[in-house]
Design a protein around this motif. Structure first.
Motif, PDB file in Angstrom:
ATOM      1  N   ILE A 189     -26.920 -38.065   7.203  1.00 50.46           N
ATOM      2  CA  ILE A 189     -26.891 -39.520   7.354  1.00 50.46           C
ATOM      3  C   ILE A 189     -28.051 -40.153   6.591  1.00 50.46           C
ATOM      4  N   ASP A 190     -27.734 -41.154   5.798  1.00 44.55           N
ATOM      5  CA  ASP A 190     -28.725 -41.977   5.105  1.00 44.55           C
ATOM      6  C   ASP A 190     -29.250 -42.993   6.120  1.00 44.55           C
ATOM      7  N   GLY A 191     -30.362 -42.639   6.783  1.00 39.85           N
ATOM      8  CA  GLY A 191     -30.814 -43.391   7.954  1.00 39.85           C
ATOM      9  C   GLY A 191     -31.019 -44.877   7.721  1.00 39.85           C
ATOM     10  N   LEU A 192     -31.810 -45.248   6.723  1.00 38.36           N
ATOM     11  CA  LEU A 192     -32.074 -46.671   6.484  1.00 38.36           C
ATOM     12  C   LEU A 192     -30.827 -47.400   6.012  1.00 38.36           C
ATOM     13  N   ASN A 193     -30.041 -46.754   5.171  1.00 40.01           N
ATOM     14  CA  ASN A 193     -28.831 -47.388   4.660  1.00 40.01           C
ATOM     15  C   ASN A 193     -27.883 -47.737   5.802  1.00 40.01           C
ATOM     16  N   GLN A 209     -14.775 -37.532  -1.975  1.00 38.78           N
ATOM     17  CA  GLN A 209     -14.090 -36.806  -0.908  1.00 38.78           C
ATOM     18  C   GLN A 209     -14.942 -36.606   0.339  1.00 38.78           C
ATOM     19  N   ARG A 210     -16.268 -36.692   0.203  1.00 40.32           N
ATOM     20  CA  ARG A 210     -17.135 -36.353   1.325  1.00 40.32           C
ATOM     21  C   ARG A 210     -17.958 -37.524   1.848  1.00 40.32           C
ATOM     22  N   GLN A 211     -17.861 -38.692   1.236  1.00 41.94           N
ATOM     23  CA  GLN A 211     -18.707 -39.813   1.651  1.00 41.94           C
ATOM     24  C   GLN A 211     -17.979 -40.739   2.635  1.00 41.94           C
ATOM     25  N   PHE A 212     -18.620 -40.973   3.775  1.00 42.39           N
ATOM     26  CA  PHE A 212     -18.135 -41.927   4.770  1.00 42.39           C
ATOM     27  C   PHE A 212     -19.075 -43.136   4.747  1.00 42.39           C
ATOM     28  N   GLN A 213     -18.501 -44.333   4.733  1.00 38.15           N
ATOM     29  CA  GLN A 213     -19.305 -45.551   4.719  1.00 38.15           C
ATOM     30  C   GLN A 213     -19.132 -46.295   6.045  1.00 38.15           C
ATOM     31  N   VAL A 214     -20.233 -46.499   6.744  1.00 37.74           N
ATOM     32  CA  VAL A 214     -20.173 -47.250   8.002  1.00 37.74           C
ATOM     33  C   VAL A 214     -19.888 -48.719   7.680  1.00 37.74           C
ATOM     34  N   THR A 215     -18.855 -49.275   8.287  1.00 33.96           N
ATOM     35  CA  THR A 215     -18.518 -50.683   8.056  1.00 33.96           C
ATOM     36  C   THR A 215     -18.895 -51.580   9.234  1.00 33.96           C
ATOM     37  N   HIS A 216     -18.898 -51.002  10.450  1.00 34.20           N
ATOM     38  CA  HIS A 216     -19.184 -51.831  11.625  1.00 34.20           C
ATOM     39  C   HIS A 216     -19.488 -50.929  12.823  1.00 34.20           C
ATOM     40  N   PHE A 233     -15.563 -46.699  10.159  1.00 33.32           N
ATOM     41  CA  PHE A 233     -15.914 -46.184   8.838  1.00 33.32           C
ATOM     42  C   PHE A 233     -14.870 -46.575   7.794  1.00 33.32           C
ATOM     43  N   LYS A 234     -15.329 -46.638   6.560  1.00 28.72           N
ATOM     44  CA  LYS A 234     -14.417 -46.559   5.419  1.00 28.72           C
ATOM     45  C   LYS A 234     -14.379 -45.086   5.052  1.00 28.72           C
ATOM     46  N   ASN A 235     -13.257 -44.442   5.339  1.00 28.46           N
ATOM     47  CA  ASN A 235     -13.148 -42.999   5.145  1.00 28.46           C
ATOM     48  C   ASN A 235     -12.791 -42.655   3.703  1.00 28.46           C
ATOM     49  N   PRO A 236     -13.100 -41.447   3.272  1.00 28.37           N
ATOM     50  CA  PRO A 236     -12.657 -41.023   1.938  1.00 28.37           C
ATOM     51  C   PRO A 236     -11.137 -40.991   1.868  1.00 28.37           C
ATOM     52  N   ARG A 237     -10.618 -41.145   0.659  1.00 24.70           N
ATOM     53  CA  ARG A 237      -9.173 -41.014   0.481  1.00 24.70           C
ATOM     54  C   ARG A 237      -8.729 -39.595   0.841  1.00 24.70           C
ATOM     55  N   PRO A 238      -7.526 -39.461   1.419  1.00 25.82           N
ATOM     56  CA  PRO A 238      -7.019 -38.113   1.709  1.00 25.82           C
ATOM     57  C   PRO A 238      -6.308 -37.500   0.496  1.00 25.82           C
ATOM     58  N   TYR A 239      -6.549 -38.034  -0.674  1.00 28.47           N
ATOM     59  CA  TYR A 239      -5.933 -37.560  -1.909  1.00 28.47           C
ATOM     60  C   TYR A 239      -6.906 -37.840  -3.048  1.00 28.47           C
ATOM     61  N   THR A 240      -6.640 -37.255  -4.202  1.00 31.55           N
ATOM     62  CA  THR A 240      -7.479 -37.470  -5.381  1.00 31.55           C
ATOM     63  C   THR A 240      -6.805 -38.489  -6.291  1.00 31.55           C
ATOM     64  N   ARG A 241      -7.573 -39.465  -6.711  1.00 31.66           N
ATOM     65  CA  ARG A 241      -6.990 -40.555  -7.516  1.00 31.66           C
ATOM     66  C   ARG A 241      -6.960 -40.172  -9.000  1.00 31.66           C
ATOM     67  N   ILE A 242      -6.035 -39.276  -9.307  1.00 34.45           N
ATOM     68  CA  ILE A 242      -5.763 -38.888 -10.687  1.00 34.45           C
ATOM     69  C   ILE A 242      -4.244 -38.862 -10.855  1.00 34.45           C
ATOM     70  N   VAL A 243      -3.776 -38.700 -12.087  1.00 35.53           N
ATOM     71  CA  VAL A 243      -2.336 -38.594 -12.324  1.00 35.53           C
ATOM     72  C   VAL A 243      -1.819 -37.327 -11.642  1.00 35.53           C
ATOM     73  N   GLN A 244      -0.741 -37.475 -10.861  1.00 35.06           N
ATOM     74  CA  GLN A 244      -0.157 -36.348 -10.137  1.00 35.06           C
ATOM     75  C   GLN A 244       1.357 -36.345 -10.312  1.00 35.06           C
ATOM     76  N   HIS A 245       1.949 -35.164 -10.154  1.00 36.65           N
ATOM     77  CA  HIS A 245       3.410 -35.091 -10.262  1.00 36.65           C
ATOM     78  C   HIS A 245       3.942 -33.928  -9.446  1.00 36.65           C
ATOM     79  N   ASP A 246       5.226 -34.057  -9.083  1.00 39.70           N
ATOM     80  CA  ASP A 246       5.964 -32.948  -8.495  1.00 39.70           C
ATOM     81  C   ASP A 246       7.212 -32.755  -9.348  1.00 39.70           C
ATOM     82  N   ASN A 247       8.250 -32.147  -8.787  1.00 35.01           N
ATOM     83  CA  ASN A 247       9.452 -31.877  -9.583  1.00 35.01           C
ATOM     84  C   ASN A 247      10.206 -33.150  -9.958  1.00 35.01           C
ATOM     85  N   ASN A 248       9.988 -34.226  -9.210  1.00 39.53           N
ATOM     86  CA  ASN A 248      10.804 -35.420  -9.406  1.00 39.53           C
ATOM     87  C   ASN A 248      10.057 -36.623  -9.982  1.00 39.53           C
TER      88      ASN A 248
END
Length: 522
Positions: free
Chosen positions: A347-351, A462-469, A478-493
């Protein structure tokens, strides 16, 4: 000996002493115009069809505003026309100005034409044959004029020639420019774009790799050219293969396309008959159009260990952050790290305390931090708090709770504590949680290896949580990390391509929804 900004060339004969005299005040000029709605309307609605129009516009502006002088009005208007994409007006203004003075174009006007024609080509989609011939003639005029050229003129000649059939001349000029300085992002982008348009993919991809290795950001023209070139193909499988190559290259460099580039991609997809739509991704990481759940790409152990090692050597040691503190603090910190095994929240105490603002009482700060520590303790987490020594003077009831429920390390009040915080989180392992609202961008630039810059960014995302209130009942939001990576992704379709939307005026970037393009492969 020549100056850093000048070089003797086989094909140029000019020296201007290395001053970037044109374009230097562009922002100031545009800001001046923006301050006066009357002037904005006057210039934006101008029609430059003859010399009379030029003089009338200048006289109106000079009579309505004291911000402009008669000796800089021509330069100011040409730059404004260029920046506001009034390319035809800019070119007409230069043409009639030349007729009026009955003199050959000076270096500023030559360079400005190179710039205008370059941007006009990508704004309009093409240049006429006569426009391309004029660019080559401008280049030939420069060759006849001098034997030395400054770096900006070299760069602008590259921009101009890149949109002509004589684009190969850019390569010689590019090598000459490298003898003076590192070419700019727009210069790299211009040559990469024209290489794609003219079928020299090997050259384009080599320069792409070189550009990212030098930590330069590609301009939209690269992607416009790439997508434009793909319209030559009728085989949809080939188009998909080429798109995949581009998307992989973007992912490897953690690069996200702009909204303008996505619009160019959509033109290609429409032309080639693909189905697509704009989309959002929900908090669970699912596309709201097709329902596909996006993946979260974790660092493998070797990547993480390399990042941790390099961060300590290049950020903690390399930046010499200890100049502002007791030299013994590093040793103390290293000893402290030996006791952090098994801890998983830093935890970033002062922040965290300062989410209430910087003018609150120590009672408020200590209470907020104690509630955040309590939140993680209740989740059976082992908590570390990093802060500064003055925090020990906070109200003892809250401070005793903090220090008895968390491992605490306090730096000197003048120390730079962010690097300690980040390295402590890295030291606790790749699954540790970092709690701070600081985006930590300044430390990214101290990492030398581009791959480690990408790893650092992804790890932090992926690992940073930001306290909002923090509510009165002690509930921490908290503002939680995304549960995915924000890059181009694809599957079969489907393909999912993230893109950046530019904020409107006075709009906070963090409030803009993250947009995606959902594209069907079939």
């Amino acid at each position: 000996m020549f100056s850093r900004r000048c070089i003797e060339l086989r094909h140029f004969h000019f020296c201007m002493g290395g001053s970037r005299f044109y374009g230097r005040n562009t922002s100031r000029i545009i800001e001046k115009l923006k301050q006066d709605e009357t002037l904005v309307n006057l210039v934006s609605n101008a029609a430059i069809e003859n010399l009379h129009d030029v003089n009338r516009l200048k006289n109106k502006i000079l009579s309505k505003s004291e911000m402009f002088r008669s000796d800089d009005i021509d330069r100011s208007l040409i730059i404004y026309f260029t920046k506001s994409k009034q390319f035809n007006n800019g070119l007409s203004y230069i043409k009639f100005l030349e007729e009026d003075t009955k003199k050959k174009l000076n270096l500023f006007l030559m360079n400005q034409q190179f710039i205008i024609y370059f941007h006009k080509r990508y704004a309009d989609g093409s240049l006429s044959t006569s426009e391309q011939e004029l660019i080559v003639q401008l280049y030939n005029n420069l060759k006849k004029t001098s034997n030395i050229l400054d770096s900006l003129s070299l760069e602008n000649a590259i921009l101009g020639l890149s949109v002509t059939p004589n684009w190969n001349l850019c390569l010689t000029l590019f090598n000459d420019l490298k003898k003076l300085e590192d070419p700019s992002s727009i210069c790299y982008s211009a040559i990469i774009a024209t290489a794609f348009l003219n079928g020299n993919e090997k050259l384009a991809w080599n320069l792409w790799s070189e550009m990212f290795a030098k930590q330069k950001t590609p301009y939209d023209v690269i992607f416009q050219a790439y997508f434009e070139n793909l319209r030559k193909f009728s085989d949809r499988k080939k188009i998909l293969t080429k798109l995949e190559k581009l998307f992989v290259a973007c992912n490897e460099n953690n690069f996200i396309l702009s909204e303008n580039s996505i619009l160019e991609l959509q033109k290609l997809l429409n032309f080639s008959g693909f189905t697509f739509s704009d989309s959002l991704v929900n908090n669970n990481g699912c596309c709201n159009k097709c329902g596909q759940k996006l993946k979260k790409l974790e660092l493998i152990e070797d990547e993480f260990e390399n990042l941790k090692k390099q961060f300590f050597e290049e950020v903690i040691i390399g930046k010499n952050i200890f100049n502002k503190t007791n030299p013994a603090e590093l040793s103390e910190f290293q000893e402290f790290l030996k006791s952090t095994k098994g801890y998983n929240v830093v935890i970033d105490g002062l922040n965290v305390a300062y989410i209430a603002g910087t003018k609150q009482s120590p009672e408020v700060y200590s209470t907020l931090l104690a509630k955040v520590v309590s939140h993680f303790v209740e989740e059976n987490k082992k908590v570390i708090v990093l802060g500064r020594k003055h925090m020990k003077s906070w109200p003892q009831k809250q401070w005793r709770f903090i220090s008895s429920n968390a491992l605490v390390f306090l730096t000197q009040n003048i120390s730079l504590d962010d690097p300690y915080l980040l390295y402590c989180a890295l030291h606790c392992g790749k699954d540790a949680i970092l709690v701070s609202r600081d985006l930590m961008r300044s430390h990214l630039f101290a990492l030398k290896d581009p791959k480690n810059k990408i790893r650092f960014t992804r790890w932090l995302e992926q690992r940073q949580f930001q306290v909002t209130h923090v509510r009165n009942d002690g509930k921490v939001l908290f503002k939680n990390p995304r549960p995915y990576t924000r890059i181009v992704q694809h599957d079969n379709n489907n393909w999912h391509i993230p893109f950046i939307v530019a904020p409107e005026e006075n709009e906070e970037p963090d409030k803009i929804p993250e947009k995606w393009l959902c594209m069907q492969k079939s």
